[in-house]
Design an enzyme around this catalytic site. Sequence first.
Site, PDB file in Angstrom:
ATOM      1  CG  LEU A 137     -66.503  48.337 -35.496  1.00  0.00           C
ATOM      2  CD1 LEU A 137     -67.468  47.539 -36.348  1.00  0.00           C
ATOM      3  CD2 LEU A 137     -66.587  49.808 -35.848  1.00  0.00           C
ATOM      4  N   GLY A 138     -66.716  46.329 -31.066  1.00  0.00           N
ATOM      5  CA  GLY A 138     -66.210  46.406 -29.699  1.00  0.00           C
ATOM      6  C   GLY A 138     -65.065  45.425 -29.478  1.00  0.00           C
ATOM      7  N   GLY A 139     -64.061  45.848 -28.739  1.00  0.00           N
ATOM      8  CA  GLY A 139     -62.939  44.968 -28.426  1.00  0.00           C
ATOM      9  C   GLY A 139     -61.680  45.777 -28.223  1.00  0.00           C
ATOM     10  CB  SER A 198     -57.461  43.433 -37.699  1.00  0.00           C
ATOM     11  OG  SER A 198     -56.216  44.081 -37.884  1.00  0.00           O
ATOM     12  CG  ASN A 199     -53.967  45.282 -41.109  1.00  0.00           C
ATOM     13  OD1 ASN A 199     -52.794  45.162 -40.782  1.00  0.00           O
ATOM     14  ND2 ASN A 199     -54.735  46.226 -40.578  1.00  0.00           N
ATOM     15  CG  HIS A 200     -52.576  43.891 -37.270  1.00  0.00           C
ATOM     16  ND1 HIS A 200     -51.291  44.129 -37.702  1.00  0.00           N
ATOM     17  CD2 HIS A 200     -53.172  45.109 -37.130  1.00  0.00           C
ATOM     18  CE1 HIS A 200     -51.093  45.439 -37.787  1.00  0.00           C
ATOM     19  NE2 HIS A 200     -52.219  46.053 -37.447  1.00  0.00           N
ATOM     20  CE1 TYR A 203     -57.040  44.140 -32.546  1.00  0.00           C
ATOM     21  CE2 TYR A 203     -55.448  44.176 -34.338  1.00  0.00           C
ATOM     22  CZ  TYR A 203     -56.679  44.542 -33.813  1.00  0.00           C
ATOM     23  OH  TYR A 203     -57.539  45.304 -34.560  1.00  0.00           O
ATOM     24  CE  LYS A 240     -59.940  42.718 -34.019  1.00  0.00           C
ATOM     25  NZ  LYS A 240     -61.288  43.151 -33.601  1.00  0.00           N
TER      26      LYS A 240
HETATM   27  N1  LIG Z   1     -59.024  51.600 -36.301  1.00  0.00           N
HETATM   28  C1  LIG Z   1     -58.701  50.827 -37.317  1.00  0.00           C
HETATM   29  O1  LIG Z   1     -58.241  51.303 -38.357  1.00  0.00           O
HETATM   30  C2  LIG Z   1     -58.922  49.328 -37.219  1.00  0.00           C
HETATM   31  C3  LIG Z   1     -58.243  48.472 -38.094  1.00  0.00           C
HETATM   32  C4  LIG Z   1     -58.494  47.113 -38.036  1.00  0.00           C
HETATM   33  C5  LIG Z   1     -59.438  46.626 -37.145  1.00  0.00           C
HETATM   34  N2  LIG Z   1     -60.060  47.486 -36.281  1.00  0.00           N
HETATM   35  C6  LIG Z   1     -61.055  46.930 -35.336  1.00  0.00           C
HETATM   36  O2  LIG Z   1     -62.223  47.727 -35.398  1.00  0.00           O
HETATM   37  C7  LIG Z   1     -62.796  47.854 -34.101  1.00  0.00           C
HETATM   38  C8  LIG Z   1     -62.934  49.329 -33.713  1.00  0.00           C
HETATM   39  O3  LIG Z   1     -61.650  49.914 -33.764  1.00  0.00           O
HETATM   40  P1  LIG Z   1     -61.353  51.343 -33.130  1.00  0.00           P
HETATM   41  O4  LIG Z   1     -60.129  51.878 -33.778  1.00  0.00           O
HETATM   42  O5  LIG Z   1     -62.580  52.154 -33.109  1.00  0.00           O
HETATM   43  O6  LIG Z   1     -60.954  50.902 -31.650  1.00  0.00           O
HETATM   44  P2  LIG Z   1     -61.104  51.708 -30.284  1.00  0.00           P
HETATM   45  O7  LIG Z   1     -60.144  51.091 -29.339  1.00  0.00           O
HETATM   46  O8  LIG Z   1     -61.035  53.163 -30.509  1.00  0.00           O
HETATM   47  O9  LIG Z   1     -62.594  51.342 -29.852  1.00  0.00           O
HETATM   48  C9  LIG Z   1     -62.955  50.081 -29.383  1.00  0.00           C
HETATM   49  C10 LIG Z   1     -64.147  50.250 -28.455  1.00  0.00           C
HETATM   50  O10 LIG Z   1     -64.449  48.948 -27.903  1.00  0.00           O
HETATM   51  C11 LIG Z   1     -64.786  49.140 -26.538  1.00  0.00           C
HETATM   52  N3  LIG Z   1     -64.462  47.923 -25.781  1.00  0.00           N
HETATM   53  C12 LIG Z   1     -63.235  47.370 -25.558  1.00  0.00           C
HETATM   54  N4  LIG Z   1     -63.344  46.329 -24.742  1.00  0.00           N
HETATM   55  C13 LIG Z   1     -64.663  46.207 -24.438  1.00  0.00           C
HETATM   56  C14 LIG Z   1     -65.403  45.337 -23.620  1.00  0.00           C
HETATM   57  N5  LIG Z   1     -64.816  44.334 -22.922  1.00  0.00           N
HETATM   58  N6  LIG Z   1     -66.736  45.510 -23.532  1.00  0.00           N
HETATM   59  C15 LIG Z   1     -67.355  46.508 -24.221  1.00  0.00           C
HETATM   60  N7  LIG Z   1     -66.705  47.380 -24.997  1.00  0.00           N
HETATM   61  C16 LIG Z   1     -65.378  47.237 -25.098  1.00  0.00           C
HETATM   62  C17 LIG Z   1     -63.933  50.310 -26.055  1.00  0.00           C
HETATM   63  O11 LIG Z   1     -64.561  50.937 -24.926  1.00  0.00           O
HETATM   64  C18 LIG Z   1     -63.877  51.195 -27.286  1.00  0.00           C
HETATM   65  O12 LIG Z   1     -64.838  52.226 -27.261  1.00  0.00           O
HETATM   66  C19 LIG Z   1     -61.919  47.056 -33.151  1.00  0.00           C
HETATM   67  O13 LIG Z   1     -62.459  45.759 -33.016  1.00  0.00           O
HETATM   68  C20 LIG Z   1     -60.591  46.999 -33.892  1.00  0.00           C
HETATM   69  O14 LIG Z   1     -59.846  45.858 -33.516  1.00  0.00           O
HETATM   70  C21 LIG Z   1     -59.812  48.815 -36.292  1.00  0.00           C
END
Ligand SMILES: NC(=O)c1ccc[n+]([C@@H]2O[C@H](COP(=O)([O-])OP(=O)(O)OC[C@H]3O[C@@H](n4cnc5c(N)ncnc54)[C@H](O)[C@@H]3O)[C@@H](O)[C@H]2O)c1
Length: 273
Positions: free
Chosen positions: A72-74, A112-114, A137, A141
């Site tokens: 999930l990181g990113g 992601s949906n995006h 973004y 994905k």
């Molecule tokens: N929140 C949603 O509803 C949603 C929807 C679609 C996709 N996503 C995807 O799910 C994942 C988690 O989403 P979220 O809402 O918890 O995001 P968030 O931004 O809250 O958390 C992402 C985490 O990734 C870590 N991160 C970012 N860059 C990094 C790097 N270079 N090295 C190590 N860690 C790193 C950050 O420190 C953070 O804790 C993401 O990949 C996001 O794109 C989330």
Amino acid sequence: MADARKILFTGAAGGIGTMIRPLLAKLYPGLVLSDRVEPKDLLPTETFVAADLTKPDEVAAAVKGVDSVIHLGGFSVEGPWDTILQSNIIGCYNMFEAARAAGVKRLIFASSNHAIGFYPRKRRIGPNVTVRPDSRYGVSKAFGEALGALYSDKHGMAVTCLRIGNVGPRPLDVRRLSIWISPEDIVQLIRIGLEHPDIRFEILYGASDNATSWWDNSRATELGYRPTGKSEDHRAHAEAEQAKIGPDPVGDLFQGGTFCSAEFTNDVKRAGP
Ligand SMILES: NC(=O)c1ccc[n+]([C@@H]2O[C@H](COP(=O)([O-])OP(=O)(O)OC[C@H]3O[C@@H](n4cnc5c(N)ncnc54)[C@H](O)[C@@H]3O)[C@@H](O)[C@H]2O)c1
């Protein structure tokens, strides 16, 4: 059940990580968390390993001895190209490549949906449509999904890409009535990715049982997904929140919403399939 000591969960300090850690801890006590920053309030059953996804050595150290990765990181929204490039393109490649080198058998990727945001809201789509990203973004994905297919076909890694809608306790507006997923339901999908014997390469929609869904998630159903969240239960709240937001002549037409209208310079009639 998978051995939790050998599951690595990246992005664990983020929003979704914070919501689902208590649920995962019950299923997989011993889960190894990773992020750039240490999550708050580590549970006694959790361990943490710091890794910056842009640094191949740190990623390799984090996946050493691991069987499965929940990635999930990113960077989780639209951003400048270099930010997306570093965390989501290079970072995602570093993770897949380190996982292959470490003999990781299963990987769940937070797509992601995006990645498909320019499909019109009027159109119902399944997982096999051509990607139509709505942002840099979204492109990152789609890249992650492509890496997943490559590492599955070429190296036999069992990869599950979750095209997540929006995770939270309830949908935040009318668009999200169609794409919302509860923390419990996303954990169910992660569990399928970690444990189902038939997984080779899958794209599943990360959505609860939403009456107004735009997505055919029948493959997830085949794999045993039985979502319990229903966005209609939260319609009044979502409509009240929507009333505070003005109309968006571009974003309101497409699944990706404001990600579509941001930086938009096209004629709306020429956008989307
Ligand atoms: N929140 C949603 O509803 C949603 C929807 C679609 C996709 N996503 C995807 O799910 C994942 C988690 O989403 P979220 O809402 O918890 O995001 P968030 O931004 O809250 O958390 C992402 C985490 O990734 C870590 N991160 C970012 N860059 C990094 C790097 N270079 N090295 C190590 N860690 C790193 C950050 O420190 C953070 O804790 C993401 O990949 C996001 O794109 C989330």
